[in-house]
Design an enzyme around this catalytic site. Structure first.
Site, PDB file in Angstrom:
ATOM      1  N   ASN A 123     -23.184 -19.449  -7.938  1.00 52.31           N
ATOM      2  CA  ASN A 123     -23.083 -19.050  -6.541  1.00 52.31           C
ATOM      3  C   ASN A 123     -24.319 -19.753  -5.706  1.00 52.31           C
ATOM      4  O   ASN A 123     -25.317 -19.253  -5.839  1.00 52.31           O
ATOM      5  CB  ASN A 123     -23.215 -17.518  -6.328  1.00 52.31           C
ATOM      6  CG  ASN A 123     -23.264 -17.018  -4.978  1.00 52.31           C
ATOM      7  OD1 ASN A 123     -23.000 -17.873  -3.970  1.00 52.31           O
ATOM      8  ND2 ASN A 123     -23.504 -15.651  -4.711  1.00 52.31           N
ATOM      9  N   TRP A 124     -23.763 -20.754  -4.912  1.00 50.77           N
ATOM     10  CA  TRP A 124     -25.082 -21.618  -4.537  1.00 50.77           C
ATOM     11  C   TRP A 124     -25.539 -20.936  -3.299  1.00 50.77           C
ATOM     12  O   TRP A 124     -26.846 -21.251  -2.626  1.00 50.77           O
ATOM     13  CB  TRP A 124     -24.493 -23.052  -4.144  1.00 50.77           C
ATOM     14  CG  TRP A 124     -24.254 -23.838  -5.199  1.00 50.77           C
ATOM     15  CD1 TRP A 124     -24.267 -23.688  -6.582  1.00 50.77           C
ATOM     16  CD2 TRP A 124     -23.839 -25.287  -5.167  1.00 50.77           C
ATOM     17  NE1 TRP A 124     -24.129 -24.752  -7.377  1.00 50.77           N
ATOM     18  CE2 TRP A 124     -23.703 -25.729  -6.609  1.00 50.77           C
ATOM     19  CE3 TRP A 124     -23.557 -26.226  -3.915  1.00 50.77           C
ATOM     20  CZ2 TRP A 124     -23.305 -26.855  -6.751  1.00 50.77           C
ATOM     21  CZ3 TRP A 124     -23.329 -27.352  -4.265  1.00 50.77           C
ATOM     22  CH2 TRP A 124     -23.333 -28.079  -5.634  1.00 50.77           C
ATOM     23  N   LYS A 125     -25.067 -19.871  -2.764  1.00 50.66           N
ATOM     24  CA  LYS A 125     -25.327 -18.980  -1.722  1.00 50.66           C
ATOM     25  C   LYS A 125     -25.623 -20.258  -0.298  1.00 50.66           C
ATOM     26  O   LYS A 125     -25.055 -21.357  -0.357  1.00 50.66           O
ATOM     27  CB  LYS A 125     -26.446 -18.290  -1.713  1.00 50.66           C
ATOM     28  CG  LYS A 125     -26.160 -17.457  -3.079  1.00 50.66           C
ATOM     29  CD  LYS A 125     -27.443 -16.329  -3.140  1.00 50.66           C
ATOM     30  CE  LYS A 125     -27.037 -15.229  -4.266  1.00 50.66           C
ATOM     31  NZ  LYS A 125     -27.848 -14.256  -4.540  1.00 50.66           N
TER      32      LYS A 125
ATOM     33  N   HIS B  97     -19.519 -10.200  -1.650  1.00 51.28           N
ATOM     34  CA  HIS B  97     -20.893  -9.991  -2.253  1.00 51.28           C
ATOM     35  C   HIS B  97     -21.804  -9.145  -1.411  1.00 51.28           C
ATOM     36  O   HIS B  97     -21.585  -8.824  -0.502  1.00 51.28           O
ATOM     37  CB  HIS B  97     -21.246 -11.405  -2.011  1.00 51.28           C
ATOM     38  CG  HIS B  97     -22.527 -11.818  -2.954  1.00 51.28           C
ATOM     39  ND1 HIS B  97     -23.877 -11.446  -2.431  1.00 51.28           N
ATOM     40  CD2 HIS B  97     -22.800 -12.418  -4.079  1.00 51.28           C
ATOM     41  CE1 HIS B  97     -24.991 -11.727  -3.295  1.00 51.28           C
ATOM     42  NE2 HIS B  97     -24.072 -12.331  -4.479  1.00 51.28           N
TER      43      HIS B  97
ATOM     44  N   GLU C  16     -24.582  -9.437  -0.527  1.00 51.05           N
ATOM     45  CA  GLU C  16     -25.096  -9.894   0.683  1.00 51.05           C
ATOM     46  C   GLU C  16     -24.254  -9.949   1.786  1.00 51.05           C
ATOM     47  O   GLU C  16     -24.757  -9.440   3.011  1.00 51.05           O
ATOM     48  CB  GLU C  16     -25.855 -11.170   0.303  1.00 51.05           C
ATOM     49  CG  GLU C  16     -27.022 -11.359  -0.508  1.00 51.05           C
ATOM     50  CD  GLU C  16     -27.117 -12.550  -1.498  1.00 51.05           C
ATOM     51  OE1 GLU C  16     -26.397 -13.589  -1.206  1.00 51.05           O
ATOM     52  OE2 GLU C  16     -27.682 -12.372  -2.124  1.00 51.05           O
TER      53      GLU C  16
ATOM     54  N   GLU D  33     -22.401  -6.920 -10.035  1.00 51.95           N
ATOM     55  CA  GLU D  33     -23.636  -7.392  -9.727  1.00 51.95           C
ATOM     56  C   GLU D  33     -24.415  -6.421  -9.294  1.00 51.95           C
ATOM     57  O   GLU D  33     -24.596  -5.788  -8.132  1.00 51.95           O
ATOM     58  CB  GLU D  33     -23.387  -8.511  -8.520  1.00 51.95           C
ATOM     59  CG  GLU D  33     -22.723  -9.643  -8.874  1.00 51.95           C
ATOM     60  CD  GLU D  33     -23.297 -10.749  -8.307  1.00 51.95           C
ATOM     61  OE1 GLU D  33     -23.572 -11.939  -8.818  1.00 51.95           O
ATOM     62  OE2 GLU D  33     -23.437 -10.593  -6.778  1.00 51.95           O
TER      63      GLU D  33
ATOM     64  N   GLY E 190     -31.470 -11.547  -7.468  1.00 54.69           N
ATOM     65  CA  GLY E 190     -32.414 -12.629  -6.888  1.00 54.69           C
ATOM     66  C   GLY E 190     -33.886 -11.865  -7.229  1.00 54.69           C
ATOM     67  O   GLY E 190     -34.724 -12.326  -6.613  1.00 54.69           O
TER      68      GLY E 190
ATOM     69  N   SER F 206     -29.749 -12.074 -11.668  1.00 54.06           N
ATOM     70  CA  SER F 206     -30.760 -12.681 -12.403  1.00 54.06           C
ATOM     71  C   SER F 206     -30.434 -12.970 -13.933  1.00 54.06           C
ATOM     72  O   SER F 206     -31.056 -13.107 -14.746  1.00 54.06           O
ATOM     73  CB  SER F 206     -32.079 -11.736 -12.504  1.00 54.06           C
ATOM     74  OG  SER F 206     -32.652 -11.581 -11.116  1.00 54.06           O
TER      75      SER F 206
ATOM     76  N   GLY G 165     -26.708 -17.028  -9.355  1.00 57.14           N
ATOM     77  CA  GLY G 165     -27.174 -17.617  -8.399  1.00 57.14           C
ATOM     78  C   GLY G 165     -28.390 -18.633  -8.494  1.00 57.14           C
ATOM     79  O   GLY G 165     -28.116 -19.870  -8.734  1.00 57.14           O
ATOM     80  N   GLY G 166     -29.492 -18.112  -8.425  1.00 59.30           N
ATOM     81  CA  GLY G 166     -30.793 -19.182  -8.433  1.00 59.30           C
ATOM     82  C   GLY G 166     -30.816 -20.096  -9.607  1.00 59.30           C
ATOM     83  O   GLY G 166     -30.872 -21.409  -9.618  1.00 59.30           O
TER      84      GLY G 166
END
Ligand code: PGA
Length: 248
Positions: free
Chosen positions: A9-11, A94, A96, A165, A171, A209, A230-231
């Site tokens: 997930n590149w966000k 998501h 966010e 999640e 994150g 994470s 993500g990251g």
């Protein structure tokens, strides 16, 4: 059976140049990867990624979809538009988006419905906040979130992917323990089993994470069918290492 599915997930990260470099490095390392892999990219880069990933073993995904089919909804992107770029997966709900864009369980369920109708697999995100976990509400929260999607999607529910999640793990560098993840995944699996005879087909991903160091123990859990990352998905060596772990 299901086989592992690993989704980046590149966000809201990337640029034409950075995406091209990341994908070139990923494609160069895919020979040993046997699991299913996808990247969910910002919608402005779907055309670029559609062309860069064509014929590869990495599927293309989007990060959101409109609840509407078409029309006067400035700024929105429809499921049919995603389909034009051979989008295979679309993240919906998501945390966010739930948090910063006020998306309700009903909205998320409608988005899943739009994706399914366009032949796109929705990756339905569920997860509790730290306050909810501390109050002992984890199961109730994730079950409520998934119930809305089951209610709206009936027999199609076996076609979705679920991502657990925990909001406190996203994150933050804090990861759910393998036992915590497995516990919630088993709860979600049981809920799907009550709704469909084909619950075993549904991949339940863990996200929050996940990284190259902790992926193996999370993926070893019987109901953890992959990751939403993500990251660590923004660094080719890390993402490739996780794809290889999931291929074992
Ligand atoms: P993270 O993000 O891996 O950076 O925690 C996961 C996600 O939000 O999908």
């Amino acid at each position: 059976m299901r086989g592992k599915l690993m989704v980046g997930n590149w966000k809201m990260n990337g640029s034409l140049a950075a995406n091209a470099s990341l994908v070139t490095d990923l494609l160069a390392g895919m020979a040993d990867v046997k699991c299913r892999a996808a990247v969910c990219v910002p919608s402005v880069y779907l055309a670029q990624m559609h062309s860069l990933l064509a014929g590869s073993s990495i599927d293309l995904g989007a990060q959101d979809v409109s609840v509407y089919a078409s029309g006067a909804y400035t700024g929105e992107v429809s499921a049919d538009m995603l389909r034009d770029f051979a989008v295979r997966y679309c993240i919906v709900g998501h945390s966010e988006r739930r948090q910063y864009h006020g998306e309700s369980d009903v909205t998320v369920a409608s988005k899943a419905q739009r994706a399914l109708a366009a032949g796109i697999t929705p990756i339905v995100c569920v997860g509790e906040s730290l306050a909810e976990r501390d109050a002992g509400q984890t199961e109730a929260v994730v079950k409520r979130q998934l119930a809305a999607v089951i209610h709206a999607n009936g027999h199609c529910i076996s076609e979705i992917v679920v991502a657990y999640e925990p909001v406190w793990a996203i994150g933050s560098g804090l990861t759910a323990t393998p036992e915590q993840a497995q516990h919630v995944h088993a709860v979600l699996r049981a809920q799907l089993q009550a709704a469909t005879a084909h619950a075993d087909r549904v991949s339940i991903l863990y996200g929050g994470s996940m990284n190259a160091a902790n992926a193996a123990e999370l993926l070893a859990q019987p109901d953890v069918d992959g990751g939403l990352i993500g990251g660590a998905a923004l660094k080719a060596p890390d993402f490739l290492s996780m794809l290889k772990t999931a291929s074992r």
